[in-house]
Design an enzyme around this catalytic site. Structure first.
Site, short mmCIF file in Angstrom:
data_model
loop_
_atom_site.label_atom_id
_atom_site.label_comp_id
_atom_site.label_asym_id
_atom_site.label_seq_id
_atom_site.Cartn_x
_atom_site.Cartn_y
_atom_site.Cartn_z
N ASP A 71 0.78 -1.29 0.08
CA ASP A 71 -0.06 -0.12 -0.24
C ASP A 71 0.85 1.22 0.00
O ASP A 71 1.87 1.53 0.97
CB ASP A 71 -1.12 0.05 1.31
CG ASP A 71 -2.01 1.03 1.29
OD1 ASP A 71 -2.99 0.62 0.72
OD2 ASP A 71 -1.80 1.89 1.95
N GLU A 104 1.41 -0.47 -5.03
CA GLU A 104 0.23 0.31 -5.27
C GLU A 104 0.53 1.78 -5.08
O GLU A 104 0.40 2.28 -3.99
CB GLU A 104 -1.10 -0.15 -4.21
CG GLU A 104 -2.26 0.34 -4.36
CD GLU A 104 -2.55 1.97 -3.58
OE1 GLU A 104 -3.68 2.16 -3.71
OE2 GLU A 104 -1.78 2.20 -2.65
#
Lengths: 654, 654
Positions: free
Chosen positions: A381, A410
């Site tokens: 993330d 990401e």
């Protein structure tokens, strides 16, 4: 500058691929090729020759691969990656006296000059080579040396001198003069095949509970494995599975005040129940997870975890390692923010801490912990909010011990930042695909990804939606838009994923004027009607089957844009290197209207004869068409099916 | 990879200009700019800042030049070369905490949030800066620190916090966090102005004799100096002036047998009278040469010599240094050849000799010898047939001691080889201009020379003809073709030259089917009628005067192609950086027919208002026209004058 050391006369420059002067490796999986190019030349008119030198990391000696000369002193060669081990390559060039001599002899001979002295010079070159040749060929070289000195055999001597047989011998054994070796040994990191070809399904386990409002568990996940396998996914990816903090917990639709029943965002990681190495109790136990992992494996599915390096105010780190967080002048810990937005349920980790070494060791240990439980794929993330040097180090460390572990970055941010993360080791990367809509968009972006240096290190993973992003075209285009987007994602990129069941159920309800879902699953438990009639389950299953059965769709690098005469019709070809599998994809980009037009098939490249019909087989509808030459007619109604996925097979005489 | 050393979070990449990873310097003359670009970014959302660091070689400390941020993390800055000394430059980037803070404050304030805590954080940043500030500004910073802590002044505090005054102070004194400095210090070699702007006249002194058949001398050269100065040339360049060998001497038109009166080729260097440090006796003495050099100087003309490292069979080196030549199996010395052509009057030097060090020392001493006689410009014959490493070394050595010496590389060969010689130090280079003919040719080639990396290190010198090359378009196009070619050479490139008097007398007689002159001056003494009525002397004089008077024509890098609606009409703009001098050149490329059409002037770039007339003044004919907006009409008859050289002056309201 000293003049006493003799430098090679050969220059090697313009080496490709080479990422940032060789500071970063290129990436491959087993079975892929490395196409190497370089500019190699020397002063004067002597012939130059060049090799690619390459080896696996465990090999001591270079393998030699002859390069082919093109125009303007450009040389090229290609080698195939055979094993999942890092490779190295570099380039070597030299003055080829024998080729130089052959060229001169041939010109003099053609002009009718006396070449007897030239043949003596050739004999000397052969004699030197014979010394190099440890093999049985020595005797031939020696015989020719004698022949060349015999002026009586002039014709046959010239014939032999210019023959391919002798050229081949001399390429191997001829003395290499003025050898230059390129200054860098360039690296190829070789990953397992899934790094290039993977099909992701993102799901919130907590929404999989069977009873109304019941919190889903890993056991519920087990239950739906057959369904996910039937849809053809091979990576099952969960948002963070860790205990969720309660301080400043967000309510439905990201409201600052949570109800007591609101489950909170899974990205607000950590509570008194534990942090990044713990499991949210309502999901089940570690052994539940391990059983799920094992069961998934029997379906050919790998479980992937989301790792988000940030903490809820209740995370144990906040108490144990207060030095890992930034404080404001009032001594409060700095929460995450994107001014003026505040994320008070999340504390970012402060990588500027003086305790950097312990911090990063601990973060690395989080990956190692989950690897030991059987997780080999991580979706990371927001990696772009942590230092590049940290990722460089942690991915390198983990690759050494666990070469099968894959990291997906990401990072939805600026191009150079996304590229830098990929250079630093991430095996896959999120992309701008999510926002690309028009034919112009796709041809530009696919060229950027596949026709520039990015193809060497940046493996795209295309997502039509994510829990954070419901793009405008999905909000407005209805079911046909979802069909288009999944065809595009699945055929343009060999790595793709969807966030389900929101995707296959065509959830299109967004917050007014935003790209965010209404009643986002990030803040609440959702009840999905997974068996709804309008579900795209079967359509997706078919597409994923087509991907599995057609190697042309198992790489992204073979993308080739094909012209059309209607800007609503996007057409591209993907073919294997040996052309044994060729897929032509045609998509109507307008989700509302039927469009017809012509698409241009690059028949020459496919080796289809100019006067031959060939058959195209629509793998979505099972229809077959006989096509002829380049331009052929298509017609696509988005309300039945917005795309053709055509397998081009052979050619038939008219 | 060690994790304990904290790396900067800032990435610096894509640095331009940087030739082959900084292996080679870029080139400039005094007054030129170095436009530096780089991609600079960091992780997370912090603001980054960047500087170009540059210095002259003799300076100890870097000067700091702020870079400007463009799109996609691209930064740029430009510095001017002020002195004829080598420069170095590199790039430095850092996390700018103050700018980051300002951006956040501004967003929070705009959204109506409480910013009192933020102002305290700002005060801390100012406090740290005040410690850095050795100057009188400290007191202001300290005052603001106090102000920021006073919550009563909220409005004025925010106003000051976001002000440019404070931004400027903090840019200078703010703490730079996570500083990164680019890995390379890049070099600029700075040459004297003539390296960029020079006008060459090549002449065979031996053809300047006054009496019929008399061998010309340096004294004859002195005599024609006024004429050459009138024509506006500032470099007078001679083919080799050394004793010419008699063995295997070539006769007229390169015949293998010379008459006893044939003078031989000046490139067959060396006889019992001496070698590369001697003067061909019929030309005069060393003191004649020195007097000529001195006299030329009074006319603003420099004498340039041709240095060709090759020997006639009679060169003293052949006896004294037999090891510097290659031998064939029959012990004969290998003569020069381009199979099947043979140049038996010339022995190439064998740089593969074991005596490389002595050989190259001796060759260097040839340059030094002539430099000491007053020669500061060398045209080097066929440098591409000698090792690059030799040129790298010899030019570097000579630059150190004699920074005003210039070398022109006469390498008509493959692009990479020509580029490599320029990278290695040659200040000027011959080009393919000689063979470029069409509008397409020119726009392509000029873009290659001026819009690619080549502009940083490769200074073109355009030659419409040379003693070796009478190109096809000059053979066929008559006087108009000669006019076209000299306009093109002189205006496209700030360095150009002609081989005269063959050029101005429009000598167009070539060997059948070849690009070579009939009765080439290389093999015989020619009698030129320098005062012929058809001579282009005056035309050339005018062009060279225009060059001297218009700074826009004194650089090559400002070339800008302008569209036309007739492919026979080639149009381009050259303007100074400050637009104070703008020259539009329009050439009819067809030497036979009159052509008319429109050319498009980039008025916006010239700062000419859209609704204003402007005046264009043809410096060749003295005609003036009032033009309006972009597209304007031109008409050129090659039989009167095939070109306009238009000075664009100011704009006038309609």
């Amino acid at each position: 500058m000293k003049n006493s050391i003799r430098k090679s006369r050969v220059v090697i420059e313009g080496v490709y691929p080479e990422i940032d002067r060789g500071k970063f490796p290129i990436k491959r999986v087993v079975g892929e090729n490395v196409d190497v190019k370089a500019v190699v030349y020397a002063d004067a008119h002597d012939e130059v020759n060049a090799l690619v030198l390459y080896r696996q990391k465990s090999e001591k000696h270079w393998r030699e691969l002859p390069m082919l000369k093109g125009i303007r002193d450009q040389w090229s060669a290609s080698f195939r990656i055979e094993e999942q081990e890092d490779y190295y390559y570099t380039i070597c060039g030299w003055i080829d006296e024998f080729m130089t001599w052959q060229r001169k002899l041939s010109k003099l001979w053609a002009a009718g000059h006396d070449v007897r002295l030239e043949l003596i010079i050739g004999a000397q070159l052969l004699e030197a080579a014979a010394k190099n040749d440890s093999a049985s060929n020595t005797k031939w070289l020696k015989k020719w040396v004698e022949d060349f000195k015999n002026e009586g055999n002039l014709f046959s001597n010239v014939y032999i001198a210019l023959s391919d047989v002798l050229s081949d011998q001399m390429r191997k054994y001829g003395k290499r003069k003025s050898i230059a070796t390129y200054s860098e040994e360039l690296k190829v990191t070789v990953d397992r095949t899934k790094a290039l070809f993977s099909t992701w399904y993102e799901v919130f386990p907590r929404s999989l509970g069977q009873k109304d409002g019941a919190h889903g568990t890993f056991k519920d996940c087990e239950r739906i494995l057959p369904e996910i396998a039937d849809m053809g996914f091979d990576v099952l990816y969960f948002p963070p599975i860790h205990p969720i903090g309660s301080s400043k917990r967000k309510g439905k639709n990201n409201s600052a005040l949570a109800d007591k029943n609101d489950p909170g965002s899974p990205w607000a990681i950590g509570s008194q129940k534990g942090g990044h190495k713990s499991i949210h109790p309502q999901l089940g136990t570690l052994s539940d997870l391990k059983r799920l992992i094992a069961k998934a494996k029997t379906y050919g599915i790998e479980v992937a975890l989301d790792i988000a390096f940030q903490c809820s105010p209740d995370h144990p780190y906040v108490k144990i390692h207060p030095e890992w967080f930034k404080r404001r002048p009032d001594k409060s810990i700095q929460y995450a923010e994107n001014p003026p937005k505040k994320y008070e349920d999340i504390y970012p980790i402060n990588f500027d801490t003086d305790d950097y070494e312990n911090l990063t060791k601990e973060l690395k240990s989080i990956f190692v912990y989950w690897i030991k439980q059987g997780i080999h794929i991580f979706r990371v993330d927001n990696p772009h909010t942590k230092p590049f040097a940290f990722w460089d180090w942690v991915i390198d460390q983990i690759r050494k011990e666990y070469p099968n572990v894959l990291f997906l970055a990401e990072a939805f941010t600026r191009p150079h930042v996304m590229q830098r993360l990929a250079k630093g080791g991430f095996q896959q990367s999120y992309t701008y695909f999510t926002w690309r809509m028009s034919l112009w968009d796709f041809s530009q972006y696919m060229n950027e990804l596949t026709q520039t240096e990015m193809r060497e290190y940046f493996r795209p993973n295309f997502w039509p939606n994510t829990p954070d992003i419901l793009p405008v075209h999905l909000q407005n285009g209805g079911r046909p838009a979802f069909m288009q987007r999944v065809v595009l994602a699945a055929t343009l990129s060999s790595n793709y994923g969807i966030y389900g069941p929101a995707f296959e159920l065509c959830d299109a309800q967004a917050l007014q004027g935003k790209e965010e879902y209404i009643n986002s699953e990030k803040y609440e438990i959702k009840k999905w009607n997974r068996d709804a009639a309008w579900s795209l389950k079967d359509f997706i299953a078919k597409i994923n089957m087509i991907r599995r059965e057609n190697p042309a769709l198992q790489t992204t690098w073979n993308f080739k844009f094909c012209p059309t005469n209607n800007e609503n019709i996007f057409c591209f070809l993907k073919a294997t290197r040996d052309r044994s599998n060729s897929i032509l994809v045609v998509v109507n980009l307008d989700p509302f209207n039927k469009h017809a037009g012509s698409v241009c098939v690059p028949v020459e490249e496919l080796g289809i004869g100019y006067h031959r019909h060939y058959s195209v087989h629509d793998l979505l509808t099972n229809d077959k068409y006989a096509w002829y030459r380049g331009w052929n007619y298509v017609e696509l109604d988005p309300h039945s099916c917005p795309a053709h996925i055509l397998r081009i097979s052979g050619d038939e005489q008219v």
